[in-house]
Design a protein around this motif. Structure first.
Motif, PDB file in Angstrom:
ATOM      1  N   ARG A 190      -7.587  -1.526   5.501  1.00 56.45           N
ATOM      2  CA  ARG A 190      -7.010   0.021   5.661  1.00 56.45           C
ATOM      3  C   ARG A 190      -6.023   0.149   6.177  1.00 56.45           C
ATOM      4  N   LEU A 191      -6.104  -0.033   8.067  1.00 53.50           N
ATOM      5  CA  LEU A 191      -5.103   0.794   8.927  1.00 53.50           C
ATOM      6  C   LEU A 191      -4.245  -0.257   8.666  1.00 53.50           C
ATOM      7  N   GLU A 192      -3.895  -1.396   8.259  1.00 55.86           N
ATOM      8  CA  GLU A 192      -2.910  -2.309   8.732  1.00 55.86           C
ATOM      9  C   GLU A 192      -1.779  -1.583   7.708  1.00 55.86           C
ATOM     10  N   LYS A 193      -2.243  -1.570   6.162  1.00 56.86           N
ATOM     11  CA  LYS A 193      -2.053  -1.115   4.612  1.00 56.86           C
ATOM     12  C   LYS A 193      -1.607   0.364   4.831  1.00 56.86           C
ATOM     13  N   GLY A 194      -2.055   1.136   5.968  1.00 50.27           N
ATOM     14  CA  GLY A 194      -1.540   2.956   5.732  1.00 50.27           C
ATOM     15  C   GLY A 194      -0.616   2.562   7.128  1.00 50.27           C
ATOM     16  N   GLY A 195      -0.097   1.926   7.258  1.00 49.95           N
ATOM     17  CA  GLY A 195       0.548   0.982   7.752  1.00 49.95           C
ATOM     18  C   GLY A 195       2.444   1.367   7.543  1.00 49.95           C
ATOM     19  N   VAL A 196       3.547   1.991   8.365  1.00 54.35           N
ATOM     20  CA  VAL A 196       4.723   1.363   8.360  1.00 54.35           C
ATOM     21  C   VAL A 196       5.421  -0.082   8.586  1.00 54.35           C
ATOM     22  N   THR A 197       5.820  -0.438   8.785  1.00 55.96           N
ATOM     23  CA  THR A 197       6.675  -1.597   9.377  1.00 55.96           C
ATOM     24  C   THR A 197       6.736  -1.932  10.918  1.00 55.96           C
ATOM     25  N   GLY A 198       6.180  -2.581  11.729  1.00 51.74           N
ATOM     26  CA  GLY A 198       6.757  -2.302  12.633  1.00 51.74           C
ATOM     27  C   GLY A 198       5.327  -1.272  13.568  1.00 51.74           C
ATOM     28  N   GLU A 199       4.231  -1.154  12.956  1.00 49.77           N
ATOM     29  CA  GLU A 199       3.128  -0.712  13.392  1.00 49.77           C
ATOM     30  C   GLU A 199       1.526  -1.317  13.776  1.00 49.77           C
ATOM     31  N   SER A 200       1.268  -1.098  14.861  1.00 51.66           N
ATOM     32  CA  SER A 200      -0.109  -1.153  14.810  1.00 51.66           C
ATOM     33  C   SER A 200      -0.670  -0.417  14.992  1.00 51.66           C
ATOM     34  N   ARG A 201      -2.436  -0.517  14.703  1.00 59.45           N
ATOM     35  CA  ARG A 201      -2.885   0.505  13.773  1.00 59.45           C
ATOM     36  C   ARG A 201      -4.277   0.260  13.992  1.00 59.45           C
ATOM     37  N   VAL A 202      -5.208   0.832  15.464  1.00 54.86           N
ATOM     38  CA  VAL A 202      -6.425   0.851  15.870  1.00 54.86           C
ATOM     39  C   VAL A 202      -7.771   1.806  14.938  1.00 54.86           C
ATOM     40  N   VAL A 255     -16.279  -4.418   8.578  1.00 55.22           N
ATOM     41  CA  VAL A 255     -15.040  -4.076   8.874  1.00 55.22           C
ATOM     42  C   VAL A 255     -13.741  -4.889   8.997  1.00 55.22           C
ATOM     43  N   ILE A 256     -13.895  -6.408   8.555  1.00 57.11           N
ATOM     44  CA  ILE A 256     -12.629  -6.668   7.555  1.00 57.11           C
ATOM     45  C   ILE A 256     -11.968  -5.380   6.331  1.00 57.11           C
ATOM     46  N   GLU A 293      -5.060  11.006  11.202  1.00 64.81           N
ATOM     47  CA  GLU A 293      -5.833  10.149  10.334  1.00 64.81           C
ATOM     48  C   GLU A 293      -4.343   9.018   9.486  1.00 64.81           C
ATOM     49  N   ILE A 294      -4.992   8.822   8.570  1.00 63.35           N
ATOM     50  CA  ILE A 294      -4.731   7.623   7.811  1.00 63.35           C
ATOM     51  C   ILE A 294      -5.161   7.135   6.681  1.00 63.35           C
ATOM     52  N   ARG A 295      -4.085   7.303   5.360  1.00 65.70           N
ATOM     53  CA  ARG A 295      -4.620   7.223   4.319  1.00 65.70           C
ATOM     54  C   ARG A 295      -4.573   6.086   3.762  1.00 65.70           C
ATOM     55  N   GLY A 296      -5.378   5.647   3.066  1.00 64.65           N
ATOM     56  CA  GLY A 296      -5.511   4.458   2.245  1.00 64.65           C
ATOM     57  C   GLY A 296      -4.916   4.983   0.663  1.00 64.65           C
ATOM     58  N   LYS A 297      -6.013   4.148  -0.581  1.00 66.96           N
ATOM     59  CA  LYS A 297      -5.732   4.260  -1.201  1.00 66.96           C
ATOM     60  C   LYS A 297      -6.358   5.681  -2.175  1.00 66.96           C
TER      61      LYS A 297
END
Length: 88
Positions: free
Chosen positions: A30-42, A24-25, A62-66
């Motif tokens: 990954r969700l956090e890293k896939g975002g840009v500043t000022g965004e919240s992803r769930v 879960v962590i 789709e949210i991209r990670g590494k």
């Protein structure tokens, strides 16, 4: 000005025992890293949120990670629009 990105993930099912919170962590990271500043992803667990919050997060995407990781599905909400010229 403070810049942030937020990733929120939950276990797939509350009835499923989880021996470790690491998956879960990892998903939240990954969700956090896939975002840009000022965004919240769930994660796709948005169904448990009130309808008013679900509308803020919009449709699933789709949210991209590494590079070597496959994208995961999630939702995003722009909390604070980025100022012009500001990068991630």
């Amino acid at each position: 000005m403070r810049c942030f990105r937020i990733g929120i993930a939950t276990a797939n099912s509350p009835a499923t025992p989880c021996n470790s919170p690491v998956p879960v962590i990892s998903n939240a990271t990954r969700l956090e890293k896939g975002g840009v500043t000022g965004e919240s992803r769930v994660s796709t667990a948005l169904q448990g949120f009130p309808r008013s919050i679900q509308r803020l997060y919009g449709g699933e995407e789709e949210i991209r990670g590494k590079k070597h990781e496959k994208p995961q599905n999630g939702h995003r909400c722009v909390v604070v629009p980025r100022p012009p010229g500001m990068s991630r």
